[in-house]
Design a protein around this motif. Structure first.
Motif, PDB file in Angstrom:
ATOM      1  N   THR A 165     -42.870  -8.138 -39.050  1.00 46.40           N
ATOM      2  CA  THR A 165     -44.367  -8.364 -38.504  1.00 46.40           C
ATOM      3  C   THR A 165     -44.529  -8.551 -37.102  1.00 46.40           C
ATOM      4  N   ILE A 166     -43.495  -9.088 -36.549  1.00 42.59           N
ATOM      5  CA  ILE A 166     -43.470  -9.719 -35.271  1.00 42.59           C
ATOM      6  C   ILE A 166     -43.216  -8.584 -34.271  1.00 42.59           C
ATOM      7  N   ILE A 167     -42.289  -7.698 -34.686  1.00 41.81           N
ATOM      8  CA  ILE A 167     -41.732  -6.806 -33.896  1.00 41.81           C
ATOM      9  C   ILE A 167     -41.876  -5.438 -34.210  1.00 41.81           C
ATOM     10  N   ASN A 168     -42.417  -5.267 -35.244  1.00 44.42           N
ATOM     11  CA  ASN A 168     -43.055  -3.965 -35.635  1.00 44.42           C
ATOM     12  C   ASN A 168     -41.912  -2.938 -35.964  1.00 44.42           C
ATOM     13  N   ILE A 169     -40.780  -3.426 -36.285  1.00 48.87           N
ATOM     14  CA  ILE A 169     -39.624  -2.593 -36.553  1.00 48.87           C
ATOM     15  C   ILE A 169     -38.974  -3.030 -37.894  1.00 48.87           C
ATOM     16  N   ASN A 170     -38.030  -2.120 -38.534  1.00 48.62           N
ATOM     17  CA  ASN A 170     -37.493  -2.617 -39.741  1.00 48.62           C
ATOM     18  C   ASN A 170     -36.195  -3.320 -39.526  1.00 48.62           C
ATOM     19  N   ALA A 171     -36.233  -4.520 -39.002  1.00 44.55           N
ATOM     20  CA  ALA A 171     -35.149  -5.600 -38.905  1.00 44.55           C
ATOM     21  C   ALA A 171     -35.521  -6.667 -39.753  1.00 44.55           C
ATOM     22  N   ASP A 172     -34.114  -7.250 -40.115  1.00 49.00           N
ATOM     23  CA  ASP A 172     -34.203  -8.459 -40.701  1.00 49.00           C
ATOM     24  C   ASP A 172     -33.019  -9.571 -40.191  1.00 49.00           C
ATOM     25  N   MET A 173     -33.140 -10.559 -40.551  1.00 45.84           N
ATOM     26  CA  MET A 173     -32.275 -11.778 -40.050  1.00 45.84           C
ATOM     27  C   MET A 173     -31.321 -12.414 -40.906  1.00 45.84           C
ATOM     28  N   TRP A 174     -31.018 -11.538 -42.213  1.00 44.40           N
ATOM     29  CA  TRP A 174     -30.339 -12.259 -43.029  1.00 44.40           C
ATOM     30  C   TRP A 174     -28.896 -12.016 -42.891  1.00 44.40           C
ATOM     31  N   GLY A 175     -28.147 -13.259 -42.753  1.00 45.60           N
ATOM     32  CA  GLY A 175     -26.772 -13.138 -42.468  1.00 45.60           C
ATOM     33  C   GLY A 175     -26.050 -14.428 -42.769  1.00 45.60           C
ATOM     34  N   ASP A 176     -26.642 -15.047 -43.641  1.00 47.83           N
ATOM     35  CA  ASP A 176     -26.104 -16.557 -43.746  1.00 47.83           C
ATOM     36  C   ASP A 176     -24.582 -16.713 -43.795  1.00 47.83           C
ATOM     37  N   GLY A 177     -24.039 -17.722 -43.190  1.00 45.62           N
ATOM     38  CA  GLY A 177     -22.365 -17.783 -43.110  1.00 45.62           C
ATOM     39  C   GLY A 177     -21.790 -17.037 -41.955  1.00 45.62           C
ATOM     40  N   THR A 178     -22.689 -16.502 -41.032  1.00 44.09           N
ATOM     41  CA  THR A 178     -22.139 -15.556 -39.928  1.00 44.09           C
ATOM     42  C   THR A 178     -21.264 -16.551 -38.772  1.00 44.09           C
ATOM     43  N   GLN A 179     -20.063 -16.479 -38.722  1.00 42.06           N
ATOM     44  CA  GLN A 179     -19.388 -17.045 -37.722  1.00 42.06           C
ATOM     45  C   GLN A 179     -19.628 -16.559 -36.203  1.00 42.06           C
ATOM     46  N   ILE A 180     -20.219 -17.316 -35.539  1.00 35.01           N
ATOM     47  CA  ILE A 180     -20.402 -16.926 -34.089  1.00 35.01           C
ATOM     48  C   ILE A 180     -19.607 -17.663 -33.146  1.00 35.01           C
ATOM     49  N   THR A 181     -19.431 -16.702 -32.187  1.00 33.81           N
ATOM     50  CA  THR A 181     -18.446 -17.323 -30.934  1.00 33.81           C
ATOM     51  C   THR A 181     -19.177 -16.693 -29.611  1.00 33.81           C
ATOM     52  N   PRO A 182     -18.999 -17.455 -28.800  1.00 40.51           N
ATOM     53  CA  PRO A 182     -19.629 -17.103 -27.464  1.00 40.51           C
ATOM     54  C   PRO A 182     -19.296 -15.661 -27.013  1.00 40.51           C
ATOM     55  N   THR A 183     -19.940 -15.003 -26.380  1.00 41.38           N
ATOM     56  CA  THR A 183     -19.757 -13.720 -25.765  1.00 41.38           C
ATOM     57  C   THR A 183     -19.504 -14.062 -24.283  1.00 41.38           C
ATOM     58  N   ALA A 184     -19.004 -12.833 -23.576  1.00 37.95           N
ATOM     59  CA  ALA A 184     -18.828 -13.125 -21.926  1.00 37.95           C
ATOM     60  C   ALA A 184     -20.208 -13.556 -21.440  1.00 37.95           C
ATOM     61  N   ALA A 185     -21.373 -12.888 -21.820  1.00 40.54           N
ATOM     62  CA  ALA A 185     -22.692 -13.077 -21.382  1.00 40.54           C
ATOM     63  C   ALA A 185     -23.042 -14.692 -21.851  1.00 40.54           C
ATOM     64  N   GLY A 186     -22.337 -15.077 -22.853  1.00 33.38           N
ATOM     65  CA  GLY A 186     -22.776 -16.496 -23.419  1.00 33.38           C
ATOM     66  C   GLY A 186     -21.760 -17.479 -22.419  1.00 33.38           C
ATOM     67  N   ALA A 187     -20.684 -17.072 -22.192  1.00 30.94           N
ATOM     68  CA  ALA A 187     -19.928 -17.966 -21.199  1.00 30.94           C
ATOM     69  C   ALA A 187     -20.512 -17.795 -19.658  1.00 30.94           C
ATOM     70  N   GLU A 188     -20.996 -17.008 -19.421  1.00 31.72           N
ATOM     71  CA  GLU A 188     -21.669 -16.938 -18.076  1.00 31.72           C
ATOM     72  C   GLU A 188     -22.895 -17.670 -17.920  1.00 31.72           C
ATOM     73  N   TRP A 189     -23.824 -17.271 -18.885  1.00 29.33           N
ATOM     74  CA  TRP A 189     -25.292 -17.800 -18.953  1.00 29.33           C
ATOM     75  C   TRP A 189     -25.554 -18.947 -19.676  1.00 29.33           C
ATOM     76  N   THR A 190     -24.756 -19.235 -20.861  1.00 29.34           N
ATOM     77  CA  THR A 190     -25.052 -20.406 -21.764  1.00 29.34           C
ATOM     78  C   THR A 190     -23.701 -21.110 -22.018  1.00 29.34           C
ATOM     79  N   PRO A 191     -23.289 -21.757 -21.004  1.00 30.30           N
ATOM     80  CA  PRO A 191     -21.951 -22.451 -21.070  1.00 30.30           C
ATOM     81  C   PRO A 191     -21.810 -23.734 -21.953  1.00 30.30           C
TER      82      PRO A 191
END
Length: 148
Positions: free
Chosen positions: A19-45
């Motif tokens: 509804t917010i972005i008006n495309i067929n997207a979802d955010m299901w993905g419980d249990g997804t292991q996340i690691t910083p990306t190169a952009a994350g290392a640069e911008w979100t240390p």
């Protein structure tokens, strides 16, 4: 909150993001292991490894939206934190460390770093002008209170 809402994906259910972005997207993905990306290392240390409950899925971010930044990902197209951008505008939607249960992640600091990233993007700096304080409600109210 009734348990039926929790089972349906919270108060927004499966249609919240759609509804917010008006495309067929979802955010299901419980249990997804996340690691910083190169952009994350640069911008979100301050971003650290964590387990996301509701990551964006880059394959679902389609026209008129695009992935502007994936600061952390699972290496298979699920990312969090991240920012998607409405093409040809300065409109954005971002998420930051969508995890459960809340375990004291540095969410506030990462959000500050994400805002710093956004503030330095060309569409945010090209046509900006400073706010003129004269006549603004807060300044007017402050002036009234200072003379009483």
């Amino acid at each position: 909150m009734p348990s039926t809402l929790l089972k349906a994906g919270g108060a927004n259910g499966e249609n919240g993001l759609k509804t917010i972005i008006n495309i067929n997207a979802d955010m299901w993905g419980d249990g997804t292991q996340i690691t910083p990306t190169a952009a994350g290392a640069e911008w979100t240390p301050t971003l650290e490894d964590f387990v996301s409950a509701r990551p964006f899925k880059d394959e679902q971010i389609v026209d008129p939206w695009s992935v502007e930044a994936a600061f952390g990902d699972n290496g298979a197209g699920f990312f969090d934190p991240g920012i998607i951008k409405l093409d040809d505008s300065s409109g954005r939607v971002g998420i930051c460390m969508q995890e459960r249960p809340k375990r004291g992640l540095p969410r506030g600091q990462v959000l500050i770093e994400m805002i710093d990233f956004i503030s330095q993007q060309p569409d945010m700096t090209a046509d900006t002008t400073p706010v003129e304080p004269a006549g603004k409600v807060a300044v007017t109210w402050g002036n009234i209170k200072s003379v009483q």
